[in-house]
Design an enzyme around this catalytic site. Structure first.
Site, short mmCIF file in Angstrom:
data_model
loop_
_atom_site.label_atom_id
_atom_site.label_comp_id
_atom_site.label_asym_id
_atom_site.label_seq_id
_atom_site.Cartn_x
_atom_site.Cartn_y
_atom_site.Cartn_z
N ASP A 1 0.88 -1.17 0.00
CA ASP A 1 0.00 0.00 0.00
C ASP A 1 0.92 1.22 0.00
OD1 ASP A 1 -2.09 -1.74 0.22
OD2 ASP A 1 -2.65 -1.20 2.26
N GLY B 1 -7.32 4.57 -8.32
CA GLY B 1 -7.59 5.65 -9.28
C GLY B 1 -7.78 5.21 -10.70
N ASP C 1 -13.45 -4.02 -1.25
CA ASP C 1 -13.20 -3.61 0.14
C ASP C 1 -14.49 -3.81 0.96
OD1 ASP C 1 -10.57 -2.64 -0.43
OD2 ASP C 1 -11.43 -0.81 -1.26
#
Ligand code: 1PR
Length: 560
Positions: free
Chosen positions: A239, A336, A415
């Site tokens: 991440d 994104g 998620d």
């Protein structure tokens, strides 16, 4: 410096191949027109995407006849993946499209009825049927190479026996390498197959002569005649975000919170405040370490993408460029991937431009990514698909990227948050019975989709969402869990099993790994295709090698 010619028709990431060729000391020349094919001394065709669009591009560029002529002359040719399939008469993937017809056979689709995830994605073995200069010392049953494809050349076809160099098993036996004289083509990706892949490319470059016949190598009997096995993949995830000093760092959240907690006191009050962003190291350095430790794939997630414009995310593009220089396993990038409105590349704020999701993805593919992962935008696409009664528009990021780069290049990052309910009828979403009752004894739960890194809940369940994404053309599911992330308490096996039941594409289990047993549990009990972990590797609790040794001791196939 020796030269090698590469036929790149812009349909995917060929940066790793170019980096491999440079590493081996070769100068790369790209095919610009038909003359370049005919004058090539060694030609590599790394085909990516769909059979029909590849052939259409070869036709419209006037490359079909020069390619056939080059091959007829028996000059060194290495086809990769679609570069093997296009040698055939045609493919079930694109009925009616003619291939190069060098090999008299048709490429067929994997039989999904076998209960196997399709695409066939990951590391599998090779069974050599004869000796070849490509493998001067043979190929042991321990070794594996990287495949990603939904169509293959079935090995039962007798007419093409003379072409078959190696086969591989995945539900059926298919042809994984063809070779006749100096013409060779692999269904797997040598440029993504770690050190073994580099050795194969090296053998092609050094042992296939520009004129005359390739040397024959005595056939070394395989050490076992057992079917080959697809290994379960171990994936390291990084991440990535800017810390408060503006440096790009690898961070790690606990239930997606990446800031240290700290307490400040003064004479008037005690306040709990969020501290600095956790800094676990530099992205490229960590990725290289994981490659050396045996990671089967590496994922980079830009976790603040909802704030930044990814098209100008130059540091992340640079991370990919540097990582792909000497990491020869698949790289995925996420965060994104969607249509965006942003200033032009000159940064002029007054000239806003709309970039499609494919343009955004293309920027990452050009920089070295093999796959992109789509999070929030996939939730919106699934919501629209369901509300329109299952009618696809052809316009979503999933559909447009899959059409241009193939579905294997589109990963859906989910998620979810677990929501406990008292009965199956309590909500309209897909509900499961749980062995972990809720705070008020609720015996059922459903998994709610979120967007923007878990900041916003949506009224759609994970079960319905992943099915919609598969229908839209996604190639793989990366299944996180906000509840388990960073907790070291093990994967959410009920969630993984639910999603495996929902879809036929591969499922990567993610979030919660804290012990080697968690990996074996997720493969044995929830049937995940791959397991992704972050904190356990970043903190050096256990290395990837040790995880794999444990899996082997449990009889679970992995690449070593
Ligand atoms: O919505 O398309 O822009 O994508 C955003 C991406 O960023 C999504 O893939 C989303 O999962 C990710 N993301 C956003 N915020 C966070 C955060 O942590 N605050 N990271 C985040 C998600 C989860 C995993 C993690 C595993 C394994 N991180 O990537 O690596 O949970 O961790 P563990 O082994 O330590 O438990 P979009």
């Amino acid at each position: 410096m020796s030269e090698v010619t590469v036929l790149d028709y812009g349909a995917g990431n060929i940066r790793s191949l170019i980096n491999a060729l440079k590493l081996l000391g070769y100068n790369v020349k790209f095919v610009k027109d038909a003359k370049d094919i005919l004058s090539a001394e060694r030609l590599i065709f790394p085909g990516v995407g769909a059979f029909g669009s590849a052939m259409a591009l070869l036709e419209s560029s006037g490359f079909v006849e020069p390619l056939k002529k080059y091959i007829q002359q028996d000059k060194p040719y290495l086809g990769i993946c679609l570069g093997l399939q296009t040698l055939c008469d045609g493919s079930e993937e694109s009925p009616g499209t003619k291939g190069l017809s060098v090999i008299p056979a048709t490429v067929t689709q994997f039989n999904k009825a076998e209960g196997l995830a399709v695409p066939h994605m990951g590391w599998n073995g090779l069974k050599l049927r004869k000796g070849s200069a490509l493998f001067p010392t043979g190929f042991s049953s321990e070794e594996k190479v990287y495949f990603v494809h939904s169509y293959a050349l079935n090995s039962q076809s007798k007419e093409i026996n003379e072409w078959v160099l190696a086969t591989t098993d995945y539900g059926e036996e298919f042809i994984s390498i063809v070779q006749k004289g100096n013409i060779v083509a692999t269904q797997f990706h040598p440029e993504k197959s770690g050190e073994m892949g580099i050795k194969i490319i090296k053998s092609f470059l050094e042992s296939f002569p520009m004129s005359g016949k390739v040397a024959s190598i005595p056939y070394k009997l395989p050490d076992a005649s057992k079917p080959t096995q697809l290994g379960h993949r171990i994936i390291a995830c990084l991440d990535v975000r800017n810390n408060d000093q503006g440096d790009l760092v690898v961070t790690k959240g606990e239930q997606y919170d990446v800031r240290e907690q700290s307490i400040t006191e003064n004479i008037h009050s005690v306040t709990q405040i969020k501290g600095a962003v956790r800094n676990l190291g530099k992205p490229v350095e960590l990725a290289r370490r994981y490659f050396k430790e045996g990671a089967d794939e590496i994922v980079f997630l830009n976790i603040t993408s909802f704030k930044n414009c990814p098209l100008h995310d130059l540091p992340m593009l640079e991370v990919l460029r540097q990582a792909s220089e000497n990491i020869f396993v698949p790289l995925t990038v996420g965060g994104g991937i969607r249509e965006i409105l942003a200033p032009g590349k000159d940064g002029d704020q007054s000239k806003m431009k709309c970039y499609s999701a494919v343009e955004v993805a293309a920027e990452y593919f050009r920089s070295g990514a093999d796959k992109v992962s789509i999070g929030s935008d996939a939730v919106y696409a699934a919501e629209n698909f369901i509300s329109c009664g299952g009618i696809a528009t052809g316009q979503t990021s999933i559909e447009t990227i899959a059409a241009a780069y193939g579905r294997q290049a589109v990963v859906i990052s989910v998620d979810p948050k677990r929501v406990c309910v008292p009965s199956r009828e309590a909500v309209q979403h897909h509900v499961i019975h749980t062995s972990y009752p809720g705070p008020s004894g609720e015996e059922y739960c459903w998994y709610q989709c979120t967007v923007k890194g878990g900041r916003e809940l949506r009224d759609i369940g994970v079960y319905e969402m992943v099915q919609a994404c598969e229908a839209l053309g996604a190639g793989e599911i990366m299944l996180n869990s906000i509840d388990r992330d960073g907790t070291n308490s093990g994967y959410d096996l009920e969630l993984v099993a639910m999603v495996k039941e929902a879809v036929g594409i591969p499922v990567i289990a993610s979030s919660g790994a804290g012990h080697v047993n968690h990996f074996s549990d997720v493969f044995q009990d929830a049937h995940a295709d791959a397991a992704l972990a972050a904190g356990i590797f970043h903190r050096n609790t256990v290395s990837i090698n040790v995880v794999k040794e444990h899996l082997l001791s449990e009889g679970i196939p992995v690449r070593v």
